[in-house]
Structures are given as C-alpha cells and as structure tokens.
Design a protein around this motif. Structure first.
Motif, PDB file in Angstrom:
ATOM      1  N   PRO A 525       0.855  -1.204  -0.079  1.00  0.00           N
ATOM      2  CA  PRO A 525      -0.054   0.028   0.084  1.00  0.00           C
ATOM      3  C   PRO A 525       0.856   1.072   0.032  1.00  0.00           C
ATOM      4  O   PRO A 525       1.832   1.416   0.800  1.00  0.00           O
ATOM      5  CB  PRO A 525      -0.953   0.007   1.278  1.00  0.00           C
ATOM      6  N   CYS A 526       0.505   1.980  -0.755  1.00  0.00           N
ATOM      7  CA  CYS A 526       1.217   3.501  -0.906  1.00  0.00           C
ATOM      8  C   CYS A 526       0.394   4.497  -1.843  1.00  0.00           C
ATOM      9  O   CYS A 526      -0.533   3.822  -2.560  1.00  0.00           O
ATOM     10  CB  CYS A 526       2.707   3.161  -1.442  1.00  0.00           C
ATOM     11  N   GLY A 527       0.722   5.661  -1.990  1.00  0.00           N
ATOM     12  CA  GLY A 527       0.236   6.579  -2.686  1.00  0.00           C
ATOM     13  C   GLY A 527       0.263   6.215  -4.361  1.00  0.00           C
ATOM     14  O   GLY A 527      -0.779   6.291  -5.283  1.00  0.00           O
ATOM     15  N   LYS A 528       1.425   6.167  -4.847  1.00  0.00           N
ATOM     16  CA  LYS A 528       1.565   5.916  -6.099  1.00  0.00           C
ATOM     17  C   LYS A 528       1.950   4.239  -6.441  1.00  0.00           C
ATOM     18  O   LYS A 528       3.057   3.673  -6.245  1.00  0.00           O
ATOM     19  CB  LYS A 528       2.933   6.613  -6.869  1.00  0.00           C
ATOM     20  N   LEU A 555      11.750  -1.831  -3.880  1.00  0.00           N
ATOM     21  CA  LEU A 555      12.089  -2.964  -4.533  1.00  0.00           C
ATOM     22  C   LEU A 555      11.497  -4.184  -3.786  1.00  0.00           C
ATOM     23  O   LEU A 555      11.404  -4.332  -2.589  1.00  0.00           O
ATOM     24  CB  LEU A 555      13.914  -3.054  -4.314  1.00  0.00           C
ATOM     25  N   LEU A 556      11.014  -5.234  -4.303  1.00  0.00           N
ATOM     26  CA  LEU A 556      10.003  -6.182  -4.266  1.00  0.00           C
ATOM     27  C   LEU A 556      10.639  -7.534  -4.608  1.00  0.00           C
ATOM     28  O   LEU A 556      10.947  -7.391  -5.699  1.00  0.00           O
ATOM     29  CB  LEU A 556       8.504  -5.882  -4.662  1.00  0.00           C
ATOM     30  N   LEU A 557      10.267  -8.477  -3.744  1.00  0.00           N
ATOM     31  CA  LEU A 557      10.630  -9.748  -4.246  1.00  0.00           C
ATOM     32  C   LEU A 557       9.499 -10.756  -3.984  1.00  0.00           C
ATOM     33  O   LEU A 557       8.723 -10.829  -3.059  1.00  0.00           O
ATOM     34  CB  LEU A 557      11.782 -10.307  -3.220  1.00  0.00           C
ATOM     35  N   PHE A 613      11.320  -0.900   1.162  1.00  0.00           N
ATOM     36  CA  PHE A 613      10.223   0.182   0.897  1.00  0.00           C
ATOM     37  C   PHE A 613      11.038   1.757   0.499  1.00  0.00           C
ATOM     38  O   PHE A 613      11.888   2.234   1.562  1.00  0.00           O
ATOM     39  CB  PHE A 613       9.424   0.387   1.996  1.00  0.00           C
ATOM     40  N   GLY A 614      10.805   2.305  -0.627  1.00  0.00           N
ATOM     41  CA  GLY A 614      11.298   3.334  -0.822  1.00  0.00           C
ATOM     42  C   GLY A 614      12.880   3.729  -0.787  1.00  0.00           C
ATOM     43  O   GLY A 614      13.153   4.850  -0.664  1.00  0.00           O
TER      44      GLY A 614
END
Length: 1360
Positions: A525-528, A555-557, A613-614
């Motif tokens: 969940p985030c704004g963009k 960056l996601l795994l 995150f970020g």
C-alpha cells in the motif's frame, strides 16, 4: 631495497611500424606486441632515476646493414636499436625480436647511461651515419651531437636566441649539417634555427648560430610540436588550450632548409577544455591530446571538424600520444595517461564521421501531423543479429493508432477503439514462434479501462484482447519468465496482472496467440501504487523469483508457487481441487483466453516475500537487471543500487516482514533483498533510467583464447559457479539537464550524449537487448510532437564502437589520475595456478612464465584526490597490478583510510578469501564504511572483490538531525578528516578516532549490523588543525587491557589520551561517554606533525610497566622519536618517577588510571629535504619514513638515538603516506618462487604508487639505494648524508644463492604511492643494515671533445 612493480604517469609512447608499441613509465621501458592481439611482452628499467620522455628507434635500413655483417639475416634474431631519453639522460637499448613468430621479445641495455649537462627534449639518429651518432636537443635552446659508443659529445651549438624551451623537434636528414631544430619557448613562440649551420670552425664551446624563423600567435607556452613533411605543415600544442597548424614549407632535408620566409598560421583549433599536451600530424588527420583526458581526431580534409573523441583515462589527463604510420584507411592510436594507464585504438577511415552530425543534427522522422505521438518503441531490439537499419520504430498516438516506421515511410498498423483514445501505454517484444525457427514481434497496448490489446506487428489482425481489471493500466512490461514470455500489466489497486504469451502457427500457416493467466502480484500500500520495472530469476528450483520496482521507489521480491492471498473486495472464492492446484503452480488450466475468462486466476494474488520500501526515493524505480548473480536497480534519486537475494535468519526475517503488509507472507527459505552498495551518478544527473554492463576491455581474439584455456583448466560450470556474485563494470543511462547521457562512473566521463530536451518524454535506446553497452547506440525520442532519432534509421554505417572500441583497449589499467593521499593493505591472496596436466603440456618458456605468475597477490586500497577509492591487487613476482574495484561514493578527496580484518585471515597457506571492514574519510567531513569480500577468480586467475556498503556519515547531516540546532553554530562545511584509526573492536561495534581540520578529535562507533555510524564525543583540546592520530593497546600481567590514543596538530605538539574507559563502556549511545582530558603533552616539532607511529615494548617484571615508542615526522623535516614510560594502576609510583620531564601534565591523576612519563626524546633535525609526510615503525628498532623529496629512508632506533641506514630514490612524486605490515614466508630453494614467506612489508603513498619491476633490476635500484649512507656506523642523533652516484653492493653478495635461500629470512616490502605506485623489496631485514657499502660507477658524464678530435670525427663520419 630494490623495486618490484611500478605504476606511474606514462610520459612516452611510440610505435615501431604497426608491430610494436613502446611505452615509458618512470624509468621503465615496456614493449607491447600488437599482432595478433595487443599484449605486454617485455619491460626493462633503463634510465635509473630519470623519467622516460621519448623513444627514437633507429631506421631499420641502418640496423639491417649492420646486422648482415655479423649474424645471418635469415636465421639470426632481428633487433631494433632504440635511443631512450628523459631528464638529463640518454641510453641505448636494443629490442630483440624472435624471427619464428615475432612474439618473443627481449630488451637489452646496450651501453652506459649517458648523463648530460642539460635537459634532453628530443633525440634523433643521423640517418646517413654508419656509426652511432645522435642529435640531442637541449632545454636551453642548444643542440648536441652525441657518440653513443663512447658517451662523448662531438659538438654542441647554441642559438643566439638564448631562451628556455618547453619542447623541441629535430628534423634530421643525413648529416649534422642538415639538422634543423624547431623549439617551443616559454615566451609562447616557435623558433627555427640550424644547429649544423656555419662553417663548423671556431670554438665549439661558444659557437652560436642565428635564428632563422620565428612564429608568433600562441598566448601560452608550447608543449609539443609535430611536422608533416608531405604538406609542409607544422602543428603546435599550447597551454592556451589550442592547436595551431602552420604552413612553413620544407624543413630539413639536404642542406637543412628552414622553410618559407613568411610562415603563416593556417588554422587555430579549439576543442579541448584544458591544456593541450600533445599533437600529431598524419595524412588527412590531426590528433591532439590534453589535460582534459580526451584525444581529439580532427579531419583537416573535411573542414577541420572533430570526427572522433577518444577517451578512457581517469582524472589527470593524457601525458603522451602516438599515432602509427599505418595507411589512410587504418592506423593505431595510443595514449598514455597520468593515471598510469595505456590505451590503444584502431581507427578506420570508414567509421570516422563528424561528431557534430551525430550530436547536434538530429534526424526528424516526419511523423504524420494529423495525430500526436505519445509512446515510441523499437521492435526487434532483442534480436542481437538485427542491425540498426533493420530495426522498426513503432509509435502509438493519442488517437489509439499504432504506426510503424520502415524504409523511410510510416505505416498504419492498428487502429484502436475509442476507449484507447487520449491515453495509452505500449511495449514491444520479440518472441519465437512455437515449434518453429521463425520470430515475430509482439505489441501490447493498454488503456484507461483496463483493456490490453496484444497483436503481432506483422499480422495485426491476429491480436487478442486481455483484461487487466476495470481501472487504468499504468504500465506494461514484457519479460522472459519461468513459463515463457510474460506480459505484466500494472492495474488499479496495486494489482499487477500477468499472462504467459505464446505464438503458434495454425494449419493454414496463420499466427495464433495464446495468453495463459498467471497469479497477479499485489504491491504494498502506498500513494503511487504501480509497477515500473520487473525481472525474473530462474535460479530457484522451487519456483521462479521475481524482483520488481514500483513507482514509490520500493524493491520487491515475489516467488511463484508461494503463498497467495484472496483478492480483497470482490467476495469471490477460489475453486478447490485440481483447478486450484494448477493455479498454485503459476499457470492456469485453460489454454485459450478471451476477454473475461481469466477472472478466476486473478482472484488470488502473490504477496511480496521481501520489500525494501522507498529505497530509491519517492520518484520510483526505473529499471532492474541481473548480471552474474548480482542485481542492479536504477531510480530517479540519482543512484544505482547493487543488491542480491540472500537467505537470512528467521528472527531477522520476521522483523522485516512487518513492513511488507498487514498479513505477512510465509517465507520458509528466509529470502530477503540485501543492498550491497550504492553508486551515485554525476552531479546533476538525478533521473537515471538504465544500468548497462560494460564489455571487457580485451581484444576478441584474446578473449576467445582465454575462454578456451580457462575452460580446459577448470571446467565451465565450476568456473561460472565460483564467479557468480562478482560485481561488473557498468555505465548509467539517464538524463542530465536537457541531454540523454550514458555515464561512466569510474572514469567520470560521458560515453554517449544526445540533446533531447530532458526527461518526461517517451524514448528508446538501441541496442539494449542484452543490457550491455557495446560502445555505440542510437536514441529515438518524442519532442514537440515529432519523432526524432540521433542517427537516421536507414543508415547502417560502421559504428565507431564495433571496430575501434569507443574506450579502446586497456593495455595497462590506470589507478588514480590525481594524487593518491592514503594507502592501506588488506591482506594476501594465494591463487591456484594451472593443473598438472595443463602444465605438463606447456613448453619451457610457457612453463617459466606460468611459474612466474604464481605466488601471492597483495591486496591494497588507495584513496586519492579524485574522490575515489581503488581496490588493487599487486603481484610481486611479475609486477602486475590489477584494479579489482573502484568506489566513488566520496564527494571530496579521500584523505585517510584504514581497515580491520578478521583474525587468522592469513594463517592458511592457500588462503583464497579475505573479509575486511574498510573505513575511509576525507573532505566535507565525510566517512564511509564498507565490507570487502576478497576471493579468487578461477576464470581470470586473479583476485576478485565484492564491495558491500555498510554505512556512511557526514557531520552536517548529524547537525540537521539535532532538535535545537537553531541554538548552536553549524559545523564548518569545509571540515576535513585528516586521519583515522581503529581504537577498539567489540562484538557489536567498532570504535574509531578521527583527526579533524577544525581542531577536534572525534570518537565514532560503527555498528555493522544496524548500518549505523554514531558520533560519541568530540574534544577541541588542540584548538588547531589535528593532522594525525594513532593508537596503542597495552595489557598488564593480570590481563587488563588499556587503550592509548595519540593526536598531533599543526602546533607541533602530541597529546596522549587514555581511552580505557571509553573502550570498555557498554553504552555506545550518542550522549553516553564524556570527552576525556589528555594525560600528557609532548612538544615534538616546530610546526605541523603529519604522521605518527606508535609501538609498545613490555619491560621486565622487576621494572614493571612498559615503554611506548612514538615516532613523528613533521613539516620542519625533523624526525622525532619519543619514549613514554607507562605504569599500570596497581604498580603505583614504583619506578619511573626519576624520569619526570618538564612536559606539562594534568594536575590530578587518579591512582586507578595509567601513569605516563616521558622516558626519552631524540630527533634528527633534517632527516629529509622536504616535509616528512609519513612515518611508520616496522619493528621497535626499525623505522621507515617518506617525504615529498621522493626518498624512502630507513632508520635504526636504539637507546642511544636514531641512526640512518639506507635511502632509496622513489620514482613516485609527492609521497604522502606509509603503511607497514607483516606477511608470511617459508624456506625456499633457489628457483622456487611458489612458496610463501614471512615478510615485513612497507607501503608508501603520495601522488602515485610505485611498485618495482623485478626482471631488470640487477644494479640500478641498488645504485639508487646507496645515494645516502651513514658515516657514523655506531649511530647517533644525527646521520650525515653523502650523495653518491654509484651502485650499492654489500659484503656477502658473492656467496652461494642456494645457501642463502635455504635460510629463513625476513623480507620487507615498501609500497610508495603518489603520482603512481611503486613496490620495493627489502631483502633480509635482520641483516641488511650490517654490511659495508661498495660504490661502482655505471654512468657516463657526457663532455665535449677537443676541437681537433671533433674535426677528425666530423670529416670521418659526415658525407661530403
């Protein structure tokens, strides 16, 4: 001391036809064989302590004539006679070439070193002379005729224009009477005169010849001159950043012609951004190189335009330039840099094109004006065999129409429905047709309502329509996945829909598309909340791993086949049974997909296993790529992050999973994303788009040969497995202001540049199919409603990078282009050589070379003024220096560096791994911490290095975090860290002490686990710039440990601090400890103290305590050794009280603290002729010092004082640091070079780093070592220094070498760094100071002959 390896500014390069390249690096002459592929073949130290500034081969016809009188011209070895000059020395060297294959080269000194009375600027052979006569141009506008056989000057003539020359050019025909000299003066003029003019009578000592021509126009001094005889042109390079081409007519030749009476300036060439050092004229071209590090190729036949810019050196510029004769179609160009690098280019006439046409003249593709282009792609870029002329440009407009540009015309491919108007996203990909060798290009177009049209470009009517939810499609990504080619569509609500797309041939040979749905990804969940980059890793057996980057900068795994979550909000339930099992495998059951039938699969969503995150800021991740097991991501925060997928402990994983989602995903393998290091681009380049891997800088022939050899040595799969996770050299593509730029972060230069108007536009770079930068490319982009290209699509052309290699071949790697301020040794790596079978099949020469390449590698870290850290591997046996990694995180110069390695890292004989914690600090109060993992590369047979960034710290950032910062004075932004030392190592952190230019001594704690650096305390006791800090660890009889810190400032005083309480405190919070007060102040120097060296020596049980020796060197050139008596707390005042001195001490010392007293004090007032920059204690009785006077001195320290033992002249200027360590050594027989030995090694640094060449060092370096010796053998506080010009020989040198090698000796190593690198060997540190010194003369002072002898020689040697 003798030299072992050298990296210094390359001040001379010269081609012998198109066969060999000669380079001069310090006094070392190196020859490279150019055929069949460029490689180093032989090297030799020639000019002792002079730098080589030029090499002049004798004309081959004269050499052949001499050879036929002796050896046979068919069976004997071929050779070239070379005149090598530099400084005030000239020497004759012979290059032997094997006739069988021409590859076996050998250099041989052919005569004594001839020392002149003036600086030699140019040397030329007399072509008509059958004897060895040289013309020499001298710096005070005079010329000399030199007989190299006898070392005597036959005649010397001066010009009436008595001035100093910066450069000179000799034009020689056959005799002395034909010589013409062109000189570049310090008064910005070119002067032409004839040294051989006149009748030859009169007093040869005072004969002056008149000036013939004077050329005016430059506004700076002249650095280099070149003459093109075919056109009668003269070119001059100047300090005013210009190159001038003059029409002078015929110079030289029979009679010594001086050209036209009124020479004119034909052209002034401005293109360099700094001083121009070298210029060469060739038919059709002018080559110039300068301080800006660029070599410009000017086409004077095509309007004097720059057609090529050759770059490749690091900071410092190009010091030497050579252009082979070659042909008009092809020629070699070589440059030598201030960084010690040698680069080679092969230029072809067909590939040269004016750079202005490439950069400034963009091609408008004339897009139809009835609609506006929105998205541009290049179809077929994945096909590595497809050329630029065959590539097809695909554009989608605001009307939902897809156009294709081919053969100069636009073709309408597909017209979208009204819901594709006003907004669309598009991506293309090349895909193989199933059960066929054909390949088609697919295009996917998404809109605002979640619809995605996928169709083949060649058959648009065969498309299918997919649904990606009911909201906006933010992005489309084609990626090769575990189930084939995958299409990822980022829709509304953070859901990334996925399909596996395949193309089949129907019975009627028509194309059919199948899209099988895969489980979608759910973004955090985030704004963009949409996807921008994705990558599939195929290395996992339990399902493919996906690494993704989103618009929020995270960056996601993800893992296919992992845990899923039911889609929120739609109330749908997944069916159980076989369908659900198929879904969990990542592929749906149905094979034919129409709109809407994939809803069952998309009800389930894959959650991320790991989330950074970020990490790339709030502007998003732009790309993710993988190479050799490491991952590279770029973002719009101006950073490239190198990271990997790592298995972590379950406890740590549970902490990290809390930040992923409300319902953490089960991660049984503990897979996490771990950032290793961050690489920033240049200043102002924040919008990064891609990471492109650089191709290796070796010729294709050699690369293929090495791959074959390495495969036979170790086996392909094993090599690939061992070489994974080795960071590669990469470049960064992105936007800098209004330009699209490909940036090289190591060399700090632009490799590609197109003025496109900046970011916020659709663009595509060709080629990028392999994520490798080949050295050339084309950019297609949209600007102001037009589709523009940096190169016309229909033009194939010969790309400059394909044949000439944009960066050239790196024959020798550069280190630092500017001064090197610090050096630190990390340890030793012992590599494995060839196996027994491979060695047995070698010839004797190859086996000898292989044995030479064996042995250990010394791993070092250097920091320089170019703001970079360089990890090096030096091979002492062969003198090879390899750059393992370059770190460019510092924003200012690196002033100090230190390392902490694990205990027992070098105990094993065959140690092939090393792990160290590196700390670096410098300007702008910046400190960096890295974990360096040094291993052995089985493929390249050299050490490899992986850099992991631990933490960073800046004082101004610390000030920004303070709550009440408005009440305090902000830290001076110009504060510099001058010195760093490790105080203590704990289980949870490391304590560091730093000397600061603002007068403070600061203590920091570094926590590697938490990636934090905290400031514990600071004290301003010195009230002046603190230049150096050192530490000492003590231990009493009861096992209690104590820490002493020594700090020295510009006032010449040394402060001693007791940090026992600070190091033993468990609390490392910011406000925990209080700054201590110094226990002792020692006035040691009259001015600043640049370096401290400390060692401790335990006393006997009767005396108690210990003695601490503090050596210091300062700006006053004085060397001081102070001895401090330390009493432990339980010993009270026992002993040492009578040793109290007049040194000021604190008025109160608690009885439970250390008691310090000055025990002894000795000094040598003028130890060096310049400020001492570094001092180290090799042993408690042996000290090493270095200075900017280019000398490395060794001193014997005893109770009676300091005595000088030996001095060696270093080939590195501006020495700035010194490092001492101990290695390993075992007993060895003669000729056994593969054993490890116990060694004491010294490392010095300054404006370069010097390490010596072992092969030709029989007497030269020993001669330099004897230039200073001690007259008083018993020692004392002063050692008288007597300069000599001889070779040092010690008693016992005639003993049997085998007997001496069987003994267990301590061999030392000295590494000097400044403007280069030099490694020096100190044989047997236990006995080398005891022998006597014998002097032998190996130089010849050049003197003028008497008039009668000169006339006889001239009548005999010069033709009528």
């Amino acid at each position: 001391m003798e030299a072992a390896a050298l990296v210094a500014p390359v001040t001379a390069v010269h081609f012998i036809q198109d066969l060999f390249l000669l380079t001069g690096e310090g006094p070392v002459l190196t020859v490279y064989s150019l055929k069949p592929h460029p490689k180093a073949s032989a090297s030799l130290s020639v000019l002792q302590h002079y730098r080589i500034h030029g090499v002049r081969p004798r004309r081959q016809a004269a050499v052949t004539a001499q050879k036929t009188h002796g050896l046979s011209s068919t069976t004997g070895p071929n050779f070239y006679d070379l005149a090598v000059f530099g400084g005030k020395a000239v020497r004759l060297v012979r290059l032997h070439v094997g006739l069988q294959d021409g590859e076996h080269l050998h250099l041989e000194v052919f005569g004594p070193l001839m020392e002149l009375q003036d600086w030699a600027l140019d040397v030329h052979w007399l072509s008509g002379d059958k004897h060895s006569l040289l013309c020499v141009a001298l710096a005070h506008n005079s010329a000399l005729l030199l007989d190299v056989n006898t070392g005597t000057a036959l005649v010397q003539r001066s010009c009436l224009e008595g001035c100093l020359l910066y450069t000179a050019l000799l034009l020689v025909h056959e005799s002395w009477a034909d010589v013409v000299l062109v000189g570049g003066t310090v008064f910005n003029q070119l002067v032409v005169w004839r040294p051989g003019g006149g009748d030859g009578g009169g007093d040869s000592h005072s004969k002056c010849n008149p000036l013939e021509r004077r050329l005016l126009g430059h506004s700076g001094v002249i650095f280099n001159i070149s003459y093109l005889q075919e056109r009668g042109w003269l070119a001059s390079a100047s300090d005013d950043r210009s190159v001038r081409v003059w029409g002078v007519g015929v110079l030289g030749g029979p009679g010594g012609k001086c050209g036209d009476l009124n020479p004119t300036c034909l052209r002034v060439l401005y293109g360099h951004q700094a001083r121009v050092f070298s210029v060469r004229l060739s038919p059709g071209k002018v080559f110039s190189a300068g301080e800006d590090g660029a070599c410009l190729v000017w086409d004077w036949a095509g309007g004097w335009k720059v057609v090529r810019t050759l770059k490749g050196h690091r900071a410092g510029g190009v010091r030497s330039l050579a252009v082979s004769e070659g042909t008009e179609e092809e020629r070699w160009v070589a440059t030598g840099g201030a960084d010690g690098g040698v680069r080679l280019w092969r230029l072809q006439e067909t590939e040269e094109k004016t750079e202005e046409a490439v950069i400034d003249k963009l091609t408008d593709l004339k897009f139809p004006s009835h609609s506006l282009p929105k998205v541009v792609c290049v179809a077929g870029e994945e096909d590595e065999n497809e050329s630029w002329s065959q590539s097809k440009i695909v554009v989608c407009t605001d009307r939902g129409t897809v156009y294709q540009y081919s053969n100069g015309t636009w073709e309408n491919l597909w017209q979208g429905t009204p819901d594709f108007h006003s907004y669309c996203v598009m991506e293309t990909v090349g895909i193989n047709v199933k059960d066929s060798t054909a390949k088609v290009n697919l295009c996917a177009v998404g809109n605002l309502s979640g619809s995605i049209q996928v169709f083949p470009i060649s058959h648009p009517h065969a498309g299918i329509l997919l649904s990606g939810g009911s909201g906006k499609i933010h992005s489309l990504i084609w990626k090769e996945g575990g189930a084939g080619m995958c299409l990822l569509a980022s829709g509304a609500g953070g859901i990334v829909y996925r399909w596996s797309v395949e193309v089949k041939l129907n019975d009627d040979q028509s194309l059919a598309l199948n899209a099988n749905p895969l489980l979608p990804f759910l973004l955090p969940p985030c704004g963009k909340r949409w996807l921008l980059a994705a990558l599939c890793l195929h290395s996992r057996s339990q399902g493919a791993l996906w690494v993704c980057g989103d618009r929020r900068g995270s960056l996601l795994l993800y893992q296919e086949g992992g845990e899923v979550e039911q889609k929120q909000g739609d109330g749908a339930q997944a069916e159980e049974g076989e369908d659900e099992d198929n879904i969990r495998d990542g592929v749906g059951k149905s094979s034919i997909v129409e709109q809407g039938n994939n809803s069952e699969v998309h009800k389930l969503q894959l959650q991320p296993l790991s989330c950074l995150f970020g990490v790339h800021g709030k502007q998003g991740v732009t790309s993710v790529c993988e190479y050799r097991g490491l991952l590279y991501s770029s973002g719009r925060d101006g950073c490239v992050r190198v990271f990997r997928v790592q298995q972590t402990p379950r406890e740590k994983h549970e902490e990290n999973s809390k930040h992923i989602a409300e319902n953490p995903v089960e991660n049984h393998e503990g897979l996490q994303l771990e950032v290793l290091r961050v690489q920033r681009a240049c200043k102002g380049m924040e919008w990064l788009e891609k990471v492109l891997i650089l191709q290796p800088e070796i010729p294709e022939e050699e690369e293929a040969r090495e791959e074959g050899e390495n495969h036979s040595k170790t086996g392909g799969e094993d090599v690939q497995a061992q070489n994974r996770e080795r960071e590669a050299r990469f470049v960064i593509a992105g936007f800098h202001a209004v330009h699209f730029v490909v940036w090289d972060p190591v060399r700090q230069e632009r490799l590609f540049e197109v003025p496109c108007g900046g970011g916020h536009r659709s663009w595509v770079l060709w080629p990028s199919h392999k994520r490798v930068w080949p050295g050339y490319g084309a950019l297609v982009f949209i600007k102001h409603g037009a589709v523009l290209a940096s190169r016309p699509p229909g033009e194939e052309g010969n790309w400059a990078g394909r044949t000439g290699r944009t960066g050239g071949w790196g024959l020798r790697e550069g280190i630092h282009g500017r001064g090197v301020g610090c050096v630190c040794r990390l340890g030793m790596i012992v590599g494995s050589g060839c196996d027994i079978q491979t060695t047995a099949s070698m010839t004797a020469t190859e086996r000898k070379e292989e044995e030479r390449e064996r042995g250990h590698w010394e791993v070092l870290v250097t920091g320089g003024e170019d703001t970079s850290l360089t990890v090096l591997a030096v091979h002492p046996n062969s003198g090879n220096v390899k750059v393992l990694s370059v770190i460019t995180d510092h924003i200012s110069s690196v002033r100090t560096v230190t390392a902490m390695k694990h205990a027992g890292g070098e105990r094993a004989h065959q140690s092939q791994s090393l792990s160290t914690l590196l700390f670096s600090a410098g300007g702008r109060a910046q400190m960096q911490c890295y974990r360096l993992l040094i291993g052995w590369d089985q493929q390249r047979l050299i050490p490899s290095c992986q850099v992991i960034q631990v933490a960073s710290h800046r004082l101004d950032e610390q000030w920004e975090r303070k709550r009440n910062r408005h009440k305090t004075v902000k830290m001076d932004p110009e504060t510099r860290y001058m010195s760093i030392v490790v105080v203590d190592e704990r289980t949870d952190c490391v304590l560091l002490a730093l000397a600061c230019s603002d007068g403070a001594v600061r203590l920091f704690s570094v926590n590697e686990g938490e990636h934090r650096i905290d400031l514990l305390w600071e004290t301003f006791h010195h009230q002046r710039c603190v230049l150096s800090v050192a530490t000492c660890s003590l231990e009493d009889g009861k096992g209690n440990r104590y820490k002493l810190l020594f700090s020295a400032a510009t006032d010449g005083k040394i402060a001693v601090w007791d940090l026992t309480d600070a190091s033993s405190s468990k609390d490392t919070s910011i406000n925990a400890p209080t700054p201590p007060t110094p226990c002792l102040d020692i006035p040691a120097h009259q001015s600043g103290i640049n370096s401290l060296a400390v060692c401790a020596e335990e006393l006997g049980l009767e005396e108690g305590g210990c003695l601490v020796t503090v050596a210091s060197g300062g700006d006053d050139g004085q060397l001081t050794v102070s001895t401090i008596r330390v009493q432990y707390p339980e010993e009270g005042q026992t002993g040492g009280s009578r040793e109290l001195s007049q040194i000021s001490q604190p008025t109160f010392q608690p009885p439970n603290q250390l008691q310090l007293h000055l025990h002894g004090h000795s000094h040598i007032p003028l130890a060096h002729a310049a400020p001492i920059t570094a001092v180290k204690l090799l042993t408690p009785g042996l000290m090493v010092s270095t200075s900017s006077d280019q000398r490395v001195c060794m001193w014997r320290v005893s109770s009676t004082g300091i005595s000088h033992r030996e001095t060696l002249f270093s080939h590195v200027a501006d020495a700035a640091g010194l490092s001492v360590w101990e290695g390993q050594m075992t007993d060895s027989e003669e000729g056994d070079e593969n054993t490890i030995f116990e060694a004491e090694e010294i490392s010095v640094c300054g404006e370069g780093i010097e390490a010596g060449l072992e092969t030709e060092r029989k007497s030269t370096e020993a001669e330099e070592a004897g230039r200073f010796r001690t007259s008083d053998e018993r020692g004392g506080e002063k050692g008288s220094q007597t300069p000599t010009d001889g070779v040092v020989k010690r008693e016992g040198d005639g003993k049997d070498c085998c007997k001496r090698r069987k003994k267990r000796e301590k061999t030392g190593w000295v590494l000097v760094c400044g403007q280069g690198l030099q490694l020096l060997r100190v044989p047997n540190t236990d006995t080398w100071t005891e022998g006597r010194i014998k002097i032998e003369n190996h130089t010849v002072k050049v003197t003028l002959q008497e008039k009668l002898k000169y006339v006889e020689a001239e009548n005999k040697n010069c033709p009528e």
